[in-house]
Scaffold this motif. Structure first.
Motif, mmCIF file in Angstrom:
data_model
loop_
_atom_site.group_PDB
_atom_site.id
_atom_site.type_symbol
_atom_site.label_atom_id
_atom_site.label_comp_id
_atom_site.label_asym_id
_atom_site.label_seq_id
_atom_site.Cartn_x
_atom_site.Cartn_y
_atom_site.Cartn_z
ATOM 1 N N PHE A 71 53.856 44.419 12.118
ATOM 2 C CA PHE A 71 52.926 43.838 11.162
ATOM 3 C C PHE A 71 51.597 44.561 11.277
ATOM 4 C CE2 PHE A 71 55.953 40.393 11.724
ATOM 5 C CZ PHE A 71 56.187 40.049 10.396
ATOM 6 N N MET B 199 48.609 44.165 11.958
ATOM 7 C CA MET B 199 47.589 43.290 12.520
ATOM 8 C C MET B 199 47.146 43.801 13.883
ATOM 9 S SD MET B 199 48.463 39.396 11.542
ATOM 10 C CE MET B 199 46.837 38.926 12.039
ATOM 11 N N THR C 102 44.420 42.505 17.091
ATOM 12 C CA THR C 102 43.601 41.413 17.610
ATOM 13 C C THR C 102 42.648 41.961 18.659
ATOM 14 O OG1 THR C 102 45.425 39.870 17.254
ATOM 15 C CG2 THR C 102 43.675 39.148 18.719
ATOM 16 N N LYS D 242 42.095 44.532 5.371
ATOM 17 C CA LYS D 242 42.362 43.585 4.290
ATOM 18 C C LYS D 242 41.651 42.253 4.544
ATOM 19 C CE LYS D 242 46.346 41.594 1.890
ATOM 20 N NZ LYS D 242 47.813 41.503 1.923
ATOM 21 N N LYS D 243 41.700 41.782 5.800
ATOM 22 C CA LYS D 243 41.133 40.468 6.111
ATOM 23 C C LYS D 243 40.735 40.418 7.577
ATOM 24 C CE LYS D 243 42.821 35.751 6.402
ATOM 25 N NZ LYS D 243 43.995 34.911 6.202
ATOM 26 N N SER E 94 41.044 38.470 14.611
ATOM 27 C CA SER E 94 42.286 39.016 14.059
ATOM 28 C C SER E 94 41.949 39.865 12.846
ATOM 29 C CB SER E 94 43.230 37.890 13.648
ATOM 30 O OG SER E 94 43.617 37.156 14.783
ATOM 31 N N GLU F 218 43.615 42.038 9.772
ATOM 32 C CA GLU F 218 44.823 42.339 9.005
ATOM 33 C C GLU F 218 44.550 43.573 8.156
ATOM 34 O OE1 GLU F 218 47.680 40.366 5.580
ATOM 35 O OE2 GLU F 218 46.224 39.112 6.617
ATOM 36 N N GLU G 209 46.090 46.711 5.414
ATOM 37 C CA GLU G 209 47.024 46.887 4.314
ATOM 38 C C GLU G 209 48.327 47.469 4.871
ATOM 39 O OE1 GLU G 209 45.105 49.369 1.446
ATOM 40 O OE2 GLU G 209 43.391 48.026 1.261
ATOM 41 N N TRP G 210 49.452 47.123 4.212
ATOM 42 C CA TRP G 210 50.751 47.639 4.655
ATOM 43 C C TRP G 210 50.748 49.160 4.542
ATOM 44 C CZ3 TRP G 210 54.426 45.236 7.257
ATOM 45 C CH2 TRP G 210 54.435 43.837 7.245
ATOM 46 N N LYS H 86 47.731 45.415 19.460
ATOM 47 C CA LYS H 86 48.495 45.535 18.225
ATOM 48 C C LYS H 86 49.566 44.453 18.234
ATOM 49 C CE LYS H 86 49.314 49.791 19.138
ATOM 50 N NZ LYS H 86 49.892 51.115 19.180
#
Length: 194
Positions: A59, A61, A63, A95-96, A109, A111, A113-114, A147
């Motif tokens: 994913f 993401m 942290t 993204k976030k 956290s 996030e 983009e893919w 990660k």
């Protein structure tokens, strides 16, 4: 009187309402071969398709965890979380960004983009944090960047109760139970929380 008669439709000039149906009916052998080819490719694909209960999905993401012992959540947010969020948000393809400030602990956290390469993204975050590290309060531990990976998720979680003194119970689990579980084949890591 007008001697007009209605024109009758010519049977040779049929209206083609469904050209695909007409093509299929008139070229039965071609359509049958096409269906057989699609079926063969489908069966070959099905037999070669890997099947995993937990596929290796990464994913996008990351942290960032920062410890600052003995400080209230409001102070953690003001002195640690907000400055770190500012530099983290400037990394490409974010993204976030969401955060949580607890007593002595900050977790952010991020996030992406893919399709983002998380190795480069994590390195960019570390580089940006290094730029403001000297502006963080004295006593703040080095921010750790993780990660997110499904392979790091625990497979088994066990709750233990019994002794009234929580410190003694945790000490008992760390000294006796954790070491025995870590010796088992296939066990990568045992963590004790509480």
């Amino acid at each position: 009187m007008n001697n007009m008669t209605e024109k009758e439709p010519n049977p040779d000039k049929r209206v083609k309402i469904f050209p695909l149906v007409e093509f299929s009916v008139s070229r039965r052998v071609s359509i049958t071969m096409l269906i057989l080819i699609v079926m063969v490719f489908g069966i070959l694909s099905l037999t070669r398709l890997p099947l995993d209960m937990l596929p290796d999905i990464t994913f996008p993401m990351v942290t960032v965890v920062t410890r600052y012992e003995g400080v209230a959540p409001e102070e953690i947010e003001r002195m640690v979380t907000v400055p770190l969020e500012g530099v983290i948000a400037s990394v490409n393809r974010v993204k976030k960004v969401s955060s949580q400030s607890l007593e002595g602990y900050s977790s952010i956290s991020v996030e992406f983009e893919w399709g983002t390469d998380l190795d480069y993204a994590a390195q960019d975050i570390k580089d940006n944090i290094a730029q403001i590290k000297n502006f963080l309060p004295e006593g703040v531990k080095e921010p750790m960047v993780f990660k997110f990976s499904l392979s790091q998720m625990p497979v088994l979680m066990v709750g233990v109760t019994g002794i009234e003194d929580a410190y003694k119970l945790k000490k008992l689990l760390e000294d006796n139970v954790r070491e025995r579980l870590q010796r088992l084949d296939g066990v990568a890591q045992v963590l004790v929380y509480g």
